[in-house]
Design an enzyme around this catalytic site. Structure first.
Site, PDB file in Angstrom:
ATOM      1  CE  LYS A 117      13.894  26.479 -15.489  1.00  0.00           C
ATOM      2  NZ  LYS A 117      14.098  25.231 -14.710  1.00  0.00           N
TER       3      LYS A 117
ATOM      4  CB  SER B 132      17.205  23.430 -16.193  1.00  0.00           C
ATOM      5  OG  SER B 132      16.039  23.370 -15.381  1.00  0.00           O
TER       6      SER B 132
ATOM      7  CB  SER C 271      16.154  22.250 -12.277  1.00  0.00           C
ATOM      8  OG  SER C 271      16.437  21.190 -13.142  1.00  0.00           O
TER       9      SER C 271
END
Length: 453
Positions: A53, A128, A152
């Site tokens: 990420k 997210s 997330s």
């Protein structure tokens, strides 16, 4: 896509072939799960390629949190989780798209554009960590690392139909994660199945002296200790699912029935209304965000505004140009709840309620081994679906409790709605009891014959 368990047995030549295949797939894909083709950065080391990420530091890579304000920032060191990957035969390969600074539940706020859900390209992948989940579900990576601050990892895993594990706060080092909400942030795995989640969790977990919140515990060995036939006492929270869609409620009841048939004892419990948890979570998280993001001012690193007269204008212009709307909204709300006139009324009271929520979980865990709830109130929805930010915040209604309490939780796909969209459920366990989470999820996965298709 080959599983992580299988990939760990590949030779170095076979791994190079795998990386080339992944790179070609990413270049041909329109999901926008990756920020750019992984070959442009190359691998962080030799080993099985793992998608990272865009808020986790990888030395020599531009890390931006999908925000314009960090354009040009190159990480000078590896996050501890990346170093742990290297020590366990894995390596970073590619950066995944995300909501800007992890502030969102749809991956629509990235400066790199939206990420599409591989199950239906007209709907959101969640957030997210939407890029990580979309890549795993879309066959664009073996496994991925994301971060779970309020759901997330688990929510996008549910929307995309893969496995998302949130370890206990302190189990995985936060060193090298660009801070959003320091009392919540942590690195987590998203994988194709429970075995892979266990393997990746074991690889990245462990004590780290560079992180003051790291728990000084022995390394985990959950994968070699996975047990299918262990029986648990599981609490369900039926009063919590009133906000869920009919499809989610049906999947919840059907999974409870399956758990009973497997020999688990299921009991009903009650907790503080989940709507209160939403309010508490966002007050605290926005306060922490406003503090953490104060460092991005155009002076030391990242985007620097041009043609400014003085330092004040540099601050204002750099932040105005660099931050997106949702980030600005949360910074302003965070500053508001921390202001002298409202600190006691909002922030202090929210921290007191957070302790109450922790106590409620602890009380339930005096009588049961696990708690079982939906991950999200609905399946994934269309882009631009929410009329207001508050509606988006409510998609976290079932996930934030574990974050407020620092407890481990795992999202597992258990069913599909009539449109074929995945429905995920989650188990929550006692602090540092990831083994029970993985055991019950592994057994349920086998029982339901779940496959990531």
């Amino acid at each position: 896509m080959i599983t992580l368990k299988q990939a760990l047995s590949l030779s170095q030549d076979e791994l190079e072939t795998l990386k080339n295949e992944i790179d070609a797939k990413v270049r041909a894909s329109d999901l926008n799960a990756y920020i750019k083709a992984p070959s442009l950065n190359g691998a962080s080391a030799k080993g099985v390629p793992i998608l990272i990420k865009d808020n986790i530091s990888v030395k020599g890579w531009e890390i931006t949190c999908s925000s314009k304000i960090l354009e040009g920032y190159v990480a000078p060191y590896h996050a501890s989780a990346i170093e742990n990957l290297h020590q366990n035969g894995m390596a970073g390969f590619g950066l995944s798209n995300m909501d800007e600074f992890a502030m969102g539940s749809t991956t629509e706020s990235s400066c790199y554009g939206i990420t599409k859900n591989p199950r239906d390209k007209n709907i959101v992948p969640g957030g997210s960590s939407g890029g990580s989940a979309a890549a795993v579900a879309g066959g664009l990576t073996v496994a991925a690392l994301g971060s779970d601050t309020g759901g997330s990892i688990r929510q996008p895993a549910s929307y995309c139909g893969c496995v998302g594990l949130k370890p206990t706060y302190g189990r995985v080092s936060r060193y090298g994660v660009i801070a959003y909400r320091s009392s919540f942030d942590q690195i987590r795995p998203i994988t194709q199945n429970v075995e892979d989640a266990s393997i990746l969790f074991d690889a990245i977990s462990g004590y780290d002296s560079k992180d003051s919140t790291s728990a000084n515990l022995k390394p985990t060995h959950t994968f070699i200790n996975l047990i299918r036939d262990k029986r648990f006492k599981i609490a369900i929270l039926r009063d919590h699912i009133n906000d869920a869609s009919n499809e989610v409620q049906l999947a919840y009841e059907n999974t409870i029935k399956a758990l009973k048939e497997m020999g688990h004892e299921v009991v009903e419990k009650k907790m503080l209304d989940s709507h209160y948890q939403i309010s508490i979570y966002y007050i605290i998280s926005m306060a922490e965000a406003s503090s953490n993001l104060a460092r991005f001012d155009g002076v030391r690193y990242g985007r620097r505004a041009q043609n400014v007269k003085d330092l004040k204008e540099l601050y204002l212009k750099s932040r105005s140009e660099g931050f997106g709307d949702e980030v600005k909204r949360r910074i302003m709300l965070g500053n508001f709840v921390l202001s002298s006139g409202y600190y006691d009324a909002y922030y202090l009271k929210a921290q007191q309620m957070r302790l109450m929520i922790k106590e409620q979980y602890n009380k339930i865990f005096e009588e049961v081994d696990l708690i079982f709830t939906p991950v999200a109130p609905t399946t994934a929805y269309l882009f631009n679906y929410h009329a207001s930010p508050l509606e988006m915040y409510l998609s976290d209604i079932y996930t934030i409790g574990a974050n407020l309490s620092g407890l481990p939780a795992l999202s597992l796909p258990v069913a599909k709605d009539p449109l074929g969209l995945p429905i995920g459920m989650q188990f929550i366990a006692k602090a540092f009891d990831e083994q029970s989470l993985l055991d019950v999820s592994y057994a349920l996965e086998q029982e339901l014959d779940l496959k990531l298709d």
